[in-house]
Design a protein around this motif. Structure first.
Motif, PDB file in Angstrom:
ATOM      1  N   PRO A 156       0.820  -1.207   0.000  1.00  0.00           N
ATOM      2  CA  PRO A 156       0.000   0.000   0.000  1.00  0.00           C
ATOM      3  C   PRO A 156       0.853   1.255   0.000  1.00  0.00           C
ATOM      4  O   PRO A 156       1.993   1.260   0.468  1.00  0.00           O
ATOM      5  N   ALA A 157       0.318   2.311  -0.542  1.00  0.00           N
ATOM      6  CA  ALA A 157       0.981   3.606  -0.467  1.00  0.00           C
ATOM      7  C   ALA A 157       0.914   4.123   0.961  1.00  0.00           C
ATOM      8  O   ALA A 157       0.010   3.792   1.720  1.00  0.00           O
ATOM      9  N   SER A 158       1.883   4.950   1.328  1.00  0.00           N
ATOM     10  CA  SER A 158       1.866   5.544   2.652  1.00  0.00           C
ATOM     11  C   SER A 158       0.674   6.488   2.785  1.00  0.00           C
ATOM     12  O   SER A 158       0.315   7.209   1.852  1.00  0.00           O
ATOM     13  N   ASN A 159       0.073   6.476   3.959  1.00  0.00           N
ATOM     14  CA  ASN A 159      -1.024   7.389   4.266  1.00  0.00           C
ATOM     15  C   ASN A 159      -0.647   8.370   5.372  1.00  0.00           C
ATOM     16  O   ASN A 159      -1.528   8.938   6.029  1.00  0.00           O
ATOM     17  N   CYS A 160       0.660   8.595   5.551  1.00  0.00           N
ATOM     18  CA  CYS A 160       1.101   9.520   6.597  1.00  0.00           C
ATOM     19  C   CYS A 160       0.579  10.932   6.352  1.00  0.00           C
ATOM     20  O   CYS A 160       0.244  11.648   7.301  1.00  0.00           O
ATOM     21  N   ALA A 161       0.511  11.326   5.079  1.00  0.00           N
ATOM     22  CA  ALA A 161      -0.001  12.673   4.780  1.00  0.00           C
ATOM     23  C   ALA A 161      -1.470  12.787   5.154  1.00  0.00           C
ATOM     24  O   ALA A 161      -1.922  13.840   5.623  1.00  0.00           O
ATOM     25  N   ARG A 162      -2.230  11.716   4.948  1.00  0.00           N
ATOM     26  CA  ARG A 162      -3.655  11.730   5.310  1.00  0.00           C
ATOM     27  C   ARG A 162      -3.811  11.895   6.827  1.00  0.00           C
ATOM     28  O   ARG A 162      -4.685  12.639   7.295  1.00  0.00           O
ATOM     29  N   PHE A 163      -2.994  11.193   7.583  1.00  0.00           N
ATOM     30  CA  PHE A 163      -3.064  11.281   9.041  1.00  0.00           C
ATOM     31  C   PHE A 163      -2.615  12.660   9.508  1.00  0.00           C
ATOM     32  O   PHE A 163      -3.176  13.237  10.450  1.00  0.00           O
ATOM     33  N   ALA A 164      -1.598  13.218   8.835  1.00  0.00           N
ATOM     34  CA  ALA A 164      -1.052  14.507   9.262  1.00  0.00           C
ATOM     35  C   ALA A 164      -2.067  15.641   9.150  1.00  0.00           C
ATOM     36  O   ALA A 164      -2.066  16.559   9.971  1.00  0.00           O
ATOM     37  N   VAL A 165      -2.941  15.564   8.160  1.00  0.00           N
ATOM     38  CA  VAL A 165      -3.926  16.642   8.001  1.00  0.00           C
ATOM     39  C   VAL A 165      -5.161  16.419   8.881  1.00  0.00           C
ATOM     40  O   VAL A 165      -6.038  17.275   8.939  1.00  0.00           O
ATOM     41  N   LYS A 166      -5.219  15.283   9.551  1.00  0.00           N
ATOM     42  CA  LYS A 166      -6.318  15.040  10.493  1.00  0.00           C
ATOM     43  C   LYS A 166      -5.720  14.527  11.805  1.00  0.00           C
ATOM     44  O   LYS A 166      -5.880  13.367  12.179  1.00  0.00           O
ATOM     45  N   PRO A 167      -5.009  15.386  12.548  1.00  0.00           N
ATOM     46  CA  PRO A 167      -4.341  14.941  13.774  1.00  0.00           C
ATOM     47  C   PRO A 167      -5.342  14.559  14.845  1.00  0.00           C
ATOM     48  O   PRO A 167      -6.548  14.788  14.734  1.00  0.00           O
ATOM     49  N   LEU A 168      -4.822  13.976  15.931  1.00  0.00           N
ATOM     50  CA  LEU A 168      -5.687  13.485  16.999  1.00  0.00           C
ATOM     51  C   LEU A 168      -6.386  14.593  17.767  1.00  0.00           C
ATOM     52  O   LEU A 168      -7.273  14.314  18.570  1.00  0.00           O
ATOM     53  N   THR A 169      -5.987  15.837  17.522  1.00  0.00           N
ATOM     54  CA  THR A 169      -6.708  16.936  18.150  1.00  0.00           C
ATOM     55  C   THR A 169      -8.080  17.129  17.510  1.00  0.00           C
ATOM     56  O   THR A 169      -8.918  17.861  18.044  1.00  0.00           O
ATOM     57  N   HIS A 170      -8.310  16.480  16.357  1.00  0.00           N
ATOM     58  CA  HIS A 170      -9.622  16.472  15.725  1.00  0.00           C
ATOM     59  C   HIS A 170     -10.311  15.138  16.039  1.00  0.00           C
ATOM     60  O   HIS A 170      -9.658  14.145  16.350  1.00  0.00           O
ATOM     61  N   GLY A 171     -11.613  15.109  15.931  1.00  0.00           N
ATOM     62  CA  GLY A 171     -12.346  13.920  16.332  1.00  0.00           C
ATOM     63  C   GLY A 171     -12.250  12.746  15.388  1.00  0.00           C
ATOM     64  O   GLY A 171     -12.449  11.611  15.777  1.00  0.00           O
ATOM     65  N   GLY A 172     -11.932  12.988  14.131  1.00  0.00           N
ATOM     66  CA  GLY A 172     -11.842  11.889  13.187  1.00  0.00           C
ATOM     67  C   GLY A 172     -13.206  11.356  12.777  1.00  0.00           C
ATOM     68  O   GLY A 172     -14.249  11.950  13.067  1.00  0.00           O
ATOM     69  N   THR A 173     -13.216  10.237  12.098  1.00  0.00           N
ATOM     70  CA  THR A 173     -14.440   9.636  11.575  1.00  0.00           C
ATOM     71  C   THR A 173     -15.239   8.986  12.710  1.00  0.00           C
ATOM     72  O   THR A 173     -14.727   8.097  13.397  1.00  0.00           O
ATOM     73  N   PRO A 174     -16.482   9.378  12.934  1.00  0.00           N
ATOM     74  CA  PRO A 174     -17.266   8.817  14.051  1.00  0.00           C
ATOM     75  C   PRO A 174     -17.544   7.330  13.873  1.00  0.00           C
ATOM     76  O   PRO A 174     -17.743   6.843  12.743  1.00  0.00           O
ATOM     77  N   ALA A 175     -17.562   6.612  14.979  1.00  0.00           N
ATOM     78  CA  ALA A 175     -17.819   5.172  14.946  1.00  0.00           C
ATOM     79  C   ALA A 175     -19.137   4.816  14.264  1.00  0.00           C
ATOM     80  O   ALA A 175     -19.192   3.827  13.526  1.00  0.00           O
ATOM     81  N   PRO A 176     -20.250   5.567  14.459  1.00  0.00           N
ATOM     82  CA  PRO A 176     -21.503   5.174  13.793  1.00  0.00           C
ATOM     83  C   PRO A 176     -21.394   5.113  12.276  1.00  0.00           C
ATOM     84  O   PRO A 176     -22.091   4.308  11.643  1.00  0.00           O
ATOM     85  N   LEU A 177     -20.540   5.925  11.672  1.00  0.00           N
ATOM     86  CA  LEU A 177     -20.364   5.854  10.225  1.00  0.00           C
ATOM     87  C   LEU A 177     -19.732   4.534   9.815  1.00  0.00           C
ATOM     88  O   LEU A 177     -20.133   3.913   8.822  1.00  0.00           O
ATOM     89  N   TRP A 178     -18.746   4.085  10.579  1.00  0.00           N
ATOM     90  CA  TRP A 178     -18.134   2.787  10.296  1.00  0.00           C
ATOM     91  C   TRP A 178     -19.132   1.658  10.501  1.00  0.00           C
ATOM     92  O   TRP A 178     -19.223   0.729   9.681  1.00  0.00           O
ATOM     93  N   LEU A 179     -19.884   1.724  11.575  1.00  0.00           N
ATOM     94  CA  LEU A 179     -20.838   0.649  11.872  1.00  0.00           C
ATOM     95  C   LEU A 179     -21.928   0.568  10.809  1.00  0.00           C
ATOM     96  O   LEU A 179     -22.337  -0.524  10.411  1.00  0.00           O
ATOM     97  N   ALA A 180     -22.382   1.720  10.326  1.00  0.00           N
ATOM     98  CA  ALA A 180     -23.400   1.713   9.274  1.00  0.00           C
ATOM     99  C   ALA A 180     -22.842   1.102   7.996  1.00  0.00           C
ATOM    100  O   ALA A 180     -23.538   0.340   7.297  1.00  0.00           O
ATOM    101  N   ALA A 181     -21.585   1.420   7.668  1.00  0.00           N
ATOM    102  CA  ALA A 181     -20.971   0.870   6.462  1.00  0.00           C
ATOM    103  C   ALA A 181     -20.823  -0.636   6.563  1.00  0.00           C
ATOM    104  O   ALA A 181     -21.098  -1.368   5.592  1.00  0.00           O
TER     105      ALA A 181
END
Length: 257
Positions: A5-30
């Motif tokens: 896989p390609a590195s996703n470090c840039a994706r993580f860097a623009v959404k640091p842990l100080t932000h909430g990220g993708t909510p669990a209900p979205l994953w569960l619905a998918a």
């Protein structure tokens, strides 16, 4: 996994842990709309779990570890670093203190999950990309000693954290050398990615079915990592925000193979 896989470090860097990220209900619905195939743990003869830092083994695969050890399957945790760089910019003495604390937390958490004392390799936290070749050699030695047929679970090569991705690459190379079966588990994917994300190899994903008790055991084991989930001295916030563990517990455990 068949492809790198390609590195996703840039994706993580623009959404640091100080932000909430993708909510669990979205994953569960998918997953409710398109369930992942289940991984059959009965096929696992023994398991080596490779964690970049103390806590990744529990956050990523704690329920799986608990289930396997309860059925008598040998599980060995390998902690690549001692996690001393969890809080950047600290003094050398504070870093040493953090390393000592996290080794202690690791022993308590893995013991609670039912494994023997972990193997700590002592590579420098935050610098694992610079040590991939040596790490590959050490993991190859460990896997060859474990015997053919061993499963090796390591952090996904596209997880977004540089140390996680480096460990995934090293583990993949070690499995190729030793003949061990490779599984890759995500930890930070659930934060920066979204359902159906093209950066994620969903066609290679399996869920690990877990009844209630292994998930509860994972939750309790994670709480041994007080240095990560609680404020430390003058620090204004814990290393891992309060939403991290509940999301991981809700989404469940997934591996790529």
């Amino acid at each position: 996994m068949k492809t790198l896989p390609a590195s996703n470090c840039a994706r993580f860097a623009v959404k640091p842990l100080t932000h909430g990220g993708t909510p669990a209900p979205l994953w569960l619905a998918a997953f409710a709309e398109k369930p992942l195939p289940a991984l059959d743990l009965a096929e696992c003869p023994r398991l080596i779990v490779v964690a970049p830092h103390p806590d990744d083994e529990t956050l990523g695969l704690g329920a799986t570890i608990a289930q396997l050890t309860a059925t008598g399957v040998a599980v060995q945790v390998v902690s690549v670093s001692d996690g001393g760089a969890a809080r950047p910019g600290v003094s050398a003495s504070d870093r040493l203190r953090m390393e000592t604390t996290r080794r202690y937390e690791l022993r308590r958490a893995t013991g609670f999950l039912g494994t023997p004392p972990p193997i700590s390799l002592g590579f420098p936290d935050g610098e694992l990309t610079d040590h991939e070749d040596r790490l590959t050699e050490r993991l190859t030695e460990i896997l060859e000693a474990a015997g053919r047929g061993t499963w090796c679970a390591a952090t996904w090569r596209g997880d977004g954290h540089p140390d996680h991705e480096a460990v995934g690459r090293a583990a993949a190379a070690a499995c190729a050398h030793s003949g061990a079966a490779l599984l890759e588990y995500p930890v930070w994917l659930w934060h920066w990615a979204v359902p159906g994300d093209p950066a994620v190899p969903w066609e290679q994903a399996y869920s690990v079915p877990a009844p209630g008790w292994p998930t509860e055991r994972k939750r309790r084991a994670a709480h041994f990592y007080r240095s990560q989930f609680e404020r430390n001295g003058s620090q204004s916030a814990p290393v891992l925000p309060g939403y991290v563990l509940p999301r991981l517990l809700a989404v469940g455990e997934v591996v790529f193979r």
